[in-house]
Design a protein around this motif. Structure first.
Motif, PDB file in Angstrom:
ATOM      1  N   VAL A   1      12.551   0.255   3.384  1.00  0.00           N
ATOM      2  CA  VAL A   1      11.642  -0.834   3.745  1.00  0.00           C
ATOM      3  C   VAL A   1      10.889  -0.535   5.041  1.00  0.00           C
ATOM      4  CG1 VAL A   1      11.347  -3.324   4.152  1.00  0.00           C
ATOM      5  CG2 VAL A   1      13.081  -2.541   2.529  1.00  0.00           C
ATOM      6  N   VAL A   2      11.589  -0.104   6.101  1.00  0.00           N
ATOM      7  CA  VAL A   2      10.932   0.224   7.367  1.00  0.00           C
ATOM      8  C   VAL A   2       9.899   1.319   7.116  1.00  0.00           C
ATOM      9  CG1 VAL A   2      11.270   1.175   9.690  1.00  0.00           C
ATOM     10  CG2 VAL A   2      12.912  -0.468   8.754  1.00  0.00           C
ATOM     11  N   GLY A   3       8.693   1.103   7.644  1.00  0.00           N
ATOM     12  CA  GLY A   3       7.615   2.051   7.428  1.00  0.00           C
ATOM     13  C   GLY A   3       6.708   1.677   6.274  1.00  0.00           C
ATOM     14  N   SER A   4       7.116   0.691   5.491  1.00  0.00           N
ATOM     15  CA  SER A   4       6.268   0.211   4.394  1.00  0.00           C
ATOM     16  C   SER A   4       5.029  -0.465   4.979  1.00  0.00           C
ATOM     17  CB  SER A   4       7.028  -0.794   3.523  1.00  0.00           C
ATOM     18  OG  SER A   4       8.102  -0.167   2.854  1.00  0.00           O
ATOM     19  N   ILE A   5       3.938  -0.395   4.224  1.00  0.00           N
ATOM     20  CA  ILE A   5       2.690  -1.033   4.649  1.00  0.00           C
ATOM     21  C   ILE A   5       2.260  -2.001   3.557  1.00  0.00           C
ATOM     22  CG2 ILE A   5       0.279  -0.688   5.309  1.00  0.00           C
ATOM     23  CD1 ILE A   5       1.120   2.165   6.220  1.00  0.00           C
ATOM     24  N   ILE A   6       1.967  -3.225   3.984  1.00  0.00           N
ATOM     25  CA  ILE A   6       1.554  -4.294   3.075  1.00  0.00           C
ATOM     26  C   ILE A   6       0.120  -4.693   3.405  1.00  0.00           C
ATOM     27  CG2 ILE A   6       1.978  -6.678   2.359  1.00  0.00           C
ATOM     28  CD1 ILE A   6       4.927  -6.232   3.247  1.00  0.00           C
TER      29      ILE A   6
ATOM     30  N   ILE B   1       0.860  -1.183   0.000  1.00  0.00           N
ATOM     31  CA  ILE B   1       0.000   0.000   0.000  1.00  0.00           C
ATOM     32  C   ILE B   1       0.894   1.231   0.000  1.00  0.00           C
ATOM     33  CG2 ILE B   1      -1.659   1.326   1.362  1.00  0.00           C
ATOM     34  CD1 ILE B   1      -2.704  -1.307   2.460  1.00  0.00           C
ATOM     35  N   HIS B   2       1.972   1.132   0.768  1.00  0.00           N
ATOM     36  CA  HIS B   2       2.963   2.207   0.863  1.00  0.00           C
ATOM     37  C   HIS B   2       4.329   1.543   0.966  1.00  0.00           C
ATOM     38  CE1 HIS B   2       4.899   5.927   2.075  1.00  0.00           C
ATOM     39  NE2 HIS B   2       5.429   5.296   3.104  1.00  0.00           N
TER      40      HIS B   2
ATOM     41  N   THR C   1       2.485  -3.330   8.960  1.00  0.00           N
ATOM     42  CA  THR C   1       3.505  -2.287   8.912  1.00  0.00           C
ATOM     43  C   THR C   1       4.853  -2.910   9.241  1.00  0.00           C
ATOM     44  OG1 THR C   1       1.903  -0.629   9.612  1.00  0.00           O
ATOM     45  CG2 THR C   1       4.229  -0.050   9.844  1.00  0.00           C
ATOM     46  N   ILE C   2       5.831  -2.633   8.416  1.00  0.00           N
ATOM     47  CA  ILE C   2       7.179  -3.147   8.657  1.00  0.00           C
ATOM     48  C   ILE C   2       7.870  -2.188   9.625  1.00  0.00           C
ATOM     49  CG2 ILE C   2       9.413  -3.730   7.642  1.00  0.00           C
ATOM     50  CD1 ILE C   2       7.822  -4.337   5.018  1.00  0.00           C
ATOM     51  N   ARG C   3       8.232  -2.708  10.796  1.00  0.00           N
ATOM     52  CA  ARG C   3       8.845  -1.893  11.848  1.00  0.00           C
ATOM     53  C   ARG C   3      10.373  -1.991  11.861  1.00  0.00           C
ATOM     54  NH1 ARG C   3       5.177   1.693  12.998  1.00  0.00           N
ATOM     55  NH2 ARG C   3       3.248   0.807  13.749  1.00  0.00           N
TER      56      ARG C   3
END
Length: 158
Positions: free
Chosen positions: A47-52, A41-42, A68-70
């Motif tokens: 990579v960190v902060g990406s939303i799947i 989605i974002h 959310t990738i933390r």
């Protein structure tokens, strides 16, 4: 809040194991058979902060989660992926998948899960929770990855 942490050795190189957790939906479905689709989605460059958006099939019901990738580390001998999502609108889940290369043919897989209920009353039910599901996941993951590795490289025994 409930926390589980388990470790297991997988007899396959770290670079072979990594795509089962991050990057390959086809491989991810082998260890997470209920995942049917993923799409960003974002997506951030680091990579960190990406939303799947992940679609998950349970019987006839399809559920969707925003993951959310933390944390994300992709080094030669150490890899880590931490995801955070809301499960069934009840539990805030934080899951770490860590891989450590032990040698050229063995990877240590460390799974850590932190389940935090949105409603404090749900904490009472967590007191009776066992680690059976986590242990089963660990063993299934090990067996599935090792079988895929053996098949792909036509290895008789590890």
């Amino acid at each position: 809040m409930k926390k589980w942490r388990k470790e297991i050795l997988i007899h396959a190189p770290i670079e072979y194991v990594w795509p089962f957790f991050y990057g390959s939906l086809e491989k991810k479905k082998i260890i997470f058979p209920k995942v049917i689709n993923e799409e960003f989605i974002h997506q951030t460059e680091q990579v960190v902060g990406s939303i799947i958006k992940q679609s998950y099939q349970i019987g006839s019901i399809t559920e969707h989660y925003e993951i959310t990738i933390r944390k994300y580390t992709n080094e030669q001998n150490y890899k880590k992926f931490q995801e955070n999502f809301l499960l069934n609108n009840r539990f805030r889940m934080t899951i770490d998948y860590e891989l450590e290369s032990k040698n050229d043919t063995t990877t240590k897989f460390i799974y850590t899960s932190l389940n935090k209920p949105k409603n404090p009353l749900l904490s009472i039910f967590q007191l009776f929770g066992s680690d059976e599901v986590v242990q089963s996941f660990m063993e299934r993951t090990k067996d599935s990855i090792e079988a895929a590795y053996k098949e792909e490289f036509q290895i008789d025994a590890l």
